[in-house]
Scaffold this motif. Structure first.
Motif, PDB file in Angstrom:
ATOM      1  N   PHE A   1      52.193  47.222  19.553  1.00  0.00           N
ATOM      2  CA  PHE A   1      52.308  46.323  20.700  1.00  0.00           C
ATOM      3  C   PHE A   1      51.394  46.815  21.815  1.00  0.00           C
ATOM      4  CE2 PHE A   1      55.536  49.567  21.084  1.00  0.00           C
ATOM      5  CZ  PHE A   1      55.563  49.903  22.427  1.00  0.00           C
ATOM      6  N   HIS A   2      51.315  46.068  22.910  1.00  0.00           N
ATOM      7  CA  HIS A   2      50.338  46.348  23.959  1.00  0.00           C
ATOM      8  C   HIS A   2      50.701  47.585  24.776  1.00  0.00           C
ATOM      9  CE1 HIS A   2      48.143  42.714  23.141  1.00  0.00           C
ATOM     10  NE2 HIS A   2      49.205  41.955  23.337  1.00  0.00           N
ATOM     11  N   TRP A   3      49.689  48.468  24.934  1.00  0.00           N
ATOM     12  CA  TRP A   3      49.883  49.668  25.743  1.00  0.00           C
ATOM     13  C   TRP A   3      50.184  49.309  27.201  1.00  0.00           C
ATOM     14  CZ3 TRP A   3      47.307  51.625  30.014  1.00  0.00           C
ATOM     15  CH2 TRP A   3      47.659  52.931  30.390  1.00  0.00           C
ATOM     16  N   LYS A   4      49.554  48.254  27.717  1.00  0.00           N
ATOM     17  CA  LYS A   4      49.751  47.876  29.117  1.00  0.00           C
ATOM     18  C   LYS A   4      51.199  47.484  29.378  1.00  0.00           C
ATOM     19  CE  LYS A   4      47.754  45.068  32.806  1.00  0.00           C
ATOM     20  NZ  LYS A   4      46.742  44.042  33.153  1.00  0.00           N
ATOM     21  N   TYR A   5      51.801  46.731  28.457  1.00  0.00           N
ATOM     22  CA  TYR A   5      53.217  46.369  28.571  1.00  0.00           C
ATOM     23  C   TYR A   5      54.091  47.620  28.563  1.00  0.00           C
ATOM     24  CZ  TYR A   5      57.775  44.555  27.008  1.00  0.00           C
ATOM     25  OH  TYR A   5      59.119  44.280  26.873  1.00  0.00           O
ATOM     26  N   PHE A   6      53.761  48.541  27.673  1.00  0.00           N
ATOM     27  CA  PHE A   6      54.496  49.803  27.592  1.00  0.00           C
ATOM     28  C   PHE A   6      54.330  50.615  28.876  1.00  0.00           C
ATOM     29  CE2 PHE A   6      54.112  54.387  26.657  1.00  0.00           C
ATOM     30  CZ  PHE A   6      55.393  54.661  26.204  1.00  0.00           C
ATOM     31  N   ASP A   7      53.104  50.694  29.371  1.00  0.00           N
ATOM     32  CA  ASP A   7      52.815  51.514  30.545  1.00  0.00           C
ATOM     33  C   ASP A   7      53.525  50.979  31.789  1.00  0.00           C
ATOM     34  OD1 ASP A   7      51.202  53.804  31.544  1.00  0.00           O
ATOM     35  OD2 ASP A   7      50.262  52.264  32.799  1.00  0.00           O
ATOM     36  N   GLU A   8      53.587  49.662  31.918  1.00  0.00           N
ATOM     37  CA  GLU A   8      54.224  49.055  33.087  1.00  0.00           C
ATOM     38  C   GLU A   8      55.738  49.224  33.078  1.00  0.00           C
ATOM     39  OE1 GLU A   8      52.944  45.062  32.769  1.00  0.00           O
ATOM     40  OE2 GLU A   8      50.991  45.402  33.746  1.00  0.00           O
ATOM     41  N   ASN A   9      56.336  49.289  31.904  1.00  0.00           N
ATOM     42  CA  ASN A   9      57.798  49.318  31.808  1.00  0.00           C
ATOM     43  C   ASN A   9      58.373  50.673  31.411  1.00  0.00           C
ATOM     44  OD1 ASN A   9      58.977  46.380  32.052  1.00  0.00           O
ATOM     45  ND2 ASN A   9      57.026  46.199  30.969  1.00  0.00           N
ATOM     46  N   ASN A  10      57.523  51.645  31.176  1.00  0.00           N
ATOM     47  CA  ASN A  10      57.990  52.971  30.789  1.00  0.00           C
ATOM     48  C   ASN A  10      58.600  53.675  32.002  1.00  0.00           C
ATOM     49  OD1 ASN A  10      58.398  55.535  29.764  1.00  0.00           O
ATOM     50  ND2 ASN A  10      56.220  56.057  29.715  1.00  0.00           N
ATOM     51  N   ALA A  11      59.897  53.903  31.966  1.00  0.00           N
ATOM     52  CA  ALA A  11      60.593  54.522  33.099  1.00  0.00           C
ATOM     53  C   ALA A  11      60.243  55.987  33.276  1.00  0.00           C
ATOM     54  CB  ALA A  11      62.106  54.364  32.925  1.00  0.00           C
ATOM     55  N   PHE A  12      59.615  56.600  32.271  1.00  0.00           N
ATOM     56  CA  PHE A  12      59.240  58.012  32.364  1.00  0.00           C
ATOM     57  C   PHE A  12      57.932  58.234  33.124  1.00  0.00           C
ATOM     58  CE2 PHE A  12      61.698  59.730  28.431  1.00  0.00           C
ATOM     59  CZ  PHE A  12      62.857  59.721  29.188  1.00  0.00           C
ATOM     60  N   GLY A  13      57.233  57.167  33.486  1.00  0.00           N
ATOM     61  CA  GLY A  13      55.968  57.325  34.187  1.00  0.00           C
ATOM     62  C   GLY A  13      54.860  56.569  33.485  1.00  0.00           C
ATOM     63  N   SER A  14      53.704  56.487  34.132  1.00  0.00           N
ATOM     64  CA  SER A  14      52.605  55.692  33.595  1.00  0.00           C
ATOM     65  C   SER A  14      51.305  56.484  33.619  1.00  0.00           C
ATOM     66  CB  SER A  14      52.448  54.407  34.422  1.00  0.00           C
ATOM     67  OG  SER A  14      52.166  54.734  35.777  1.00  0.00           O
ATOM     68  N   GLY A  15      50.289  55.865  33.009  1.00  0.00           N
ATOM     69  CA  GLY A  15      48.954  56.451  33.053  1.00  0.00           C
ATOM     70  C   GLY A  15      48.686  57.542  32.045  1.00  0.00           C
ATOM     71  N   THR A  16      49.494  57.638  30.998  1.00  0.00           N
ATOM     72  CA  THR A  16      49.276  58.673  29.989  1.00  0.00           C
ATOM     73  C   THR A  16      49.285  58.065  28.587  1.00  0.00           C
ATOM     74  OG1 THR A  16      51.651  59.190  29.798  1.00  0.00           O
ATOM     75  CG2 THR A  16      50.363  60.463  31.399  1.00  0.00           C
ATOM     76  N   VAL A  17      48.628  58.761  27.657  1.00  0.00           N
ATOM     77  CA  VAL A  17      48.615  58.358  26.252  1.00  0.00           C
ATOM     78  C   VAL A  17      48.877  59.591  25.389  1.00  0.00           C
ATOM     79  CG1 VAL A  17      46.985  56.485  26.684  1.00  0.00           C
ATOM     80  CG2 VAL A  17      46.132  58.720  26.005  1.00  0.00           C
ATOM     81  N   HIS A  18      49.311  59.362  24.154  1.00  0.00           N
ATOM     82  CA  HIS A  18      49.583  60.481  23.259  1.00  0.00           C
ATOM     83  C   HIS A  18      48.343  60.895  22.463  1.00  0.00           C
ATOM     84  CE1 HIS A  18      54.142  59.714  23.445  1.00  0.00           C
ATOM     85  NE2 HIS A  18      53.854  60.821  24.089  1.00  0.00           N
ATOM     86  N   TRP A  19      47.506  59.945  22.107  1.00  0.00           N
ATOM     87  CA  TRP A  19      46.277  60.301  21.408  1.00  0.00           C
ATOM     88  C   TRP A  19      45.229  59.209  21.568  1.00  0.00           C
ATOM     89  CZ3 TRP A  19      50.656  58.982  18.562  1.00  0.00           C
ATOM     90  CH2 TRP A  19      50.549  57.856  17.731  1.00  0.00           C
ATOM     91  N   TYR A  20      43.995  59.606  21.350  1.00  0.00           N
ATOM     92  CA  TYR A  20      42.853  58.697  21.366  1.00  0.00           C
ATOM     93  C   TYR A  20      42.295  58.584  19.955  1.00  0.00           C
ATOM     94  CZ  TYR A  20      42.674  59.160  26.476  1.00  0.00           C
ATOM     95  OH  TYR A  20      42.972  59.140  27.813  1.00  0.00           O
ATOM     96  N   VAL A  21      41.809  57.397  19.610  1.00  0.00           N
ATOM     97  CA  VAL A  21      41.052  57.198  18.381  1.00  0.00           C
ATOM     98  C   VAL A  21      39.602  56.999  18.796  1.00  0.00           C
ATOM     99  CG1 VAL A  21      40.765  55.846  16.278  1.00  0.00           C
ATOM    100  CG2 VAL A  21      43.031  56.082  17.306  1.00  0.00           C
ATOM    101  N   VAL A  22      38.717  57.836  18.249  1.00  0.00           N
ATOM    102  CA  VAL A  22      37.305  57.817  18.641  1.00  0.00           C
ATOM    103  C   VAL A  22      36.454  57.455  17.428  1.00  0.00           C
ATOM    104  CG1 VAL A  22      35.377  59.182  19.532  1.00  0.00           C
ATOM    105  CG2 VAL A  22      37.689  59.530  20.450  1.00  0.00           C
ATOM    106  N   LYS A  23      35.671  56.404  17.555  1.00  0.00           N
ATOM    107  CA  LYS A  23      34.751  55.987  16.480  1.00  0.00           C
ATOM    108  C   LYS A  23      33.417  56.703  16.678  1.00  0.00           C
ATOM    109  CE  LYS A  23      33.386  53.464  12.971  1.00  0.00           C
ATOM    110  NZ  LYS A  23      33.179  52.024  13.151  1.00  0.00           N
TER     111      LYS A  23
END
Length: 387
Positions: free
Chosen positions: A192-214
């Motif tokens: 699902f969309h990271w933006k939706y997750f980031d906006e509604n995550n009560a633990f905080g925003s602006g972070t990711v667990h991993w990047y996929v790099v081509k």
């Protein structure tokens, strides 16, 4: 080889005992082949050379989040053509037993995985649906989901601002398929969309667990990985760039140490096998004491008799072991297919075969050495007189 007929006859002198021993050896190497194939599948791929995609996560732990702003810096690294982000969600559907492999991903995430096929109209619907999710065909079939369904997932980690609890609601906008069997395991995922997750995550925003790099040139993946890690060196969010296989192995190790489990189980199995086959060989030689004395009498040297007994032991292990490993070669593709690709195995690797044959030879020599030594030291007069 000229004494093979004698070795074979001696091995099957007591057919029932030999067959039962062979069944035990087959079972031991069947178990070895199954476990080692799974271990190899989950732990292979520790080199980044030749990889088209790299996974970048925190050097400390894959649970440690990274700043989302790093994505722009990674994109500027020479040799990088695309960057996407993902967060582990940890969803549960209806019952705690129904674990759903779920990720919050950036809009470009699916573009980096051409092995996943999502119809264009469903992709467009997902892009414009804020709460939209796409699911793999295998996962949709498992729970009976279809496009348009609204499904609630309980996150085992992240509370939602919208619900005030751990319940997140998603609208299924598309169902994707894997192009081939090697990617079938990805059909068990929900994204699902990271933006939706980031906006509604009560633990905080602006972070990711991993990047996929081509990476543009897979042959330069190692250099690109080092350049990416250098961007955050000596910071509080140092990164580790690695292949997808190495990342998956690290993820599995967070749950269970497969290597330790395999070594523990096989240690117990082969210890028991040593006792069983060792007892069989000792008993077989004891019963043939007079026959071995006759062989020496008609001209066989002590070394020849020793070699024949040792060869009998090795032959028994090779017969049972090769049958066991051959059964693994037949069984493993079926296990991989039945798992829906979650167990990424399609056969027995050459390394597993080589390790198996080495174990057969080693165990054969170990269990056959003592009876072979006794046969070599056998005194003809004492043996023929029954002493």
């Amino acid at each position: 080889m000229k004494y093979l007929h004698l070795i074979w006859a001696a091995l099957f002198r007591r057919k029932t005992r030999t067959i039962l021993t062979l069944v035990s050896i087959v079972a031991a190497f069947l178990l070895f082949g199954l476990l080692d194939s799974v271990r190899v599948a989950f732990t292979a791929g520790n080199s980044v050379d030749g990889a088209g995609r790299l996974i970048v996560n925190s050097r400390m732990s894959m649970q440690q989040p990274l700043p989302e702003s790093l994505g722009a810096r990674f994109s500027a690294v020479p040799g990088v053509t695309a960057v996407a982000t993902a967060n582990w969600f940890g969803g549960v559907y209806q019952d705690p037993k129904n674990q759903v492999i779920s990720f919050a991903v950036s809009p470009s995430y699916l573009d980096l995985y051409p092995e996943l096929v999502l119809p264009a109209n469903q992709r467009a619907a997902w892009d414009r649906t804020r709460t939209g999710a796409i699911v793999g065909a295998a996962l949709a079939k498992k729970f009976g989901w279809k496009i348009g369904d609204k499904i609630p997932l309980q996150s085992t980690i992240f509370p939602s601002k919208a619900s005030g609890g751990n319940t997140w609601t998603f609208d299924i906008a598309g169902i994707f398929h894997a192009k081939d069997e090697s990617s079938a395991g990805r059909e068990q995922m929900l994204m699902f969309h990271w933006k939706y997750f980031d906006e509604n995550n009560a633990f905080g925003s602006g972070t990711v667990h991993w990047y996929v790099v081509k990476v543009a040139d897979p042959d330069r993946a190692d250099a690109v990985a080092k350049a990416i890690d250098a961007l955050s060196a000596n910071s509080d969010h140092e990164t580790k760039a690695q292949t997808e296989q190495a990342f998956q192995a690290s993820f599995i190790k967070q749950l269970v140490n497969i290597g330790l489990i395999v070594m523990s189980i096989m240690g117990a199995v082969f210890f028991t096998l040593l006792l069983l086959t060792g007892n069989t060989m000792m008993q077989a030689v004891r019963e043939r004491t007079s026959e071995l004395a006759v062989l020496k009498t008609i001209g066989f040297s002590s070394r020849s008799v020793q070699a024949m007994v040792l060869a009998e032991s090795v032959l028994m292990l090779l017969l049972g072991g090769i049958i066991g490993m051959a059964l693994v070669s037949v069984i493993m593709p079926g296990i991989g297919a039945r798992s829906g690709g979650m167990i990424p195995v399609h056969g027995v690797s050459m390394n597993t075969w080589l390790a198996g044959v080495a174990l057969m030879l080693a165990i054969g020599v170990v269990v056959g050495w003592m009876p072979a030594w006794r046969a070599m030291r056998l005194n003809i007069v004492d043996a023929l007189s029954g002493r």
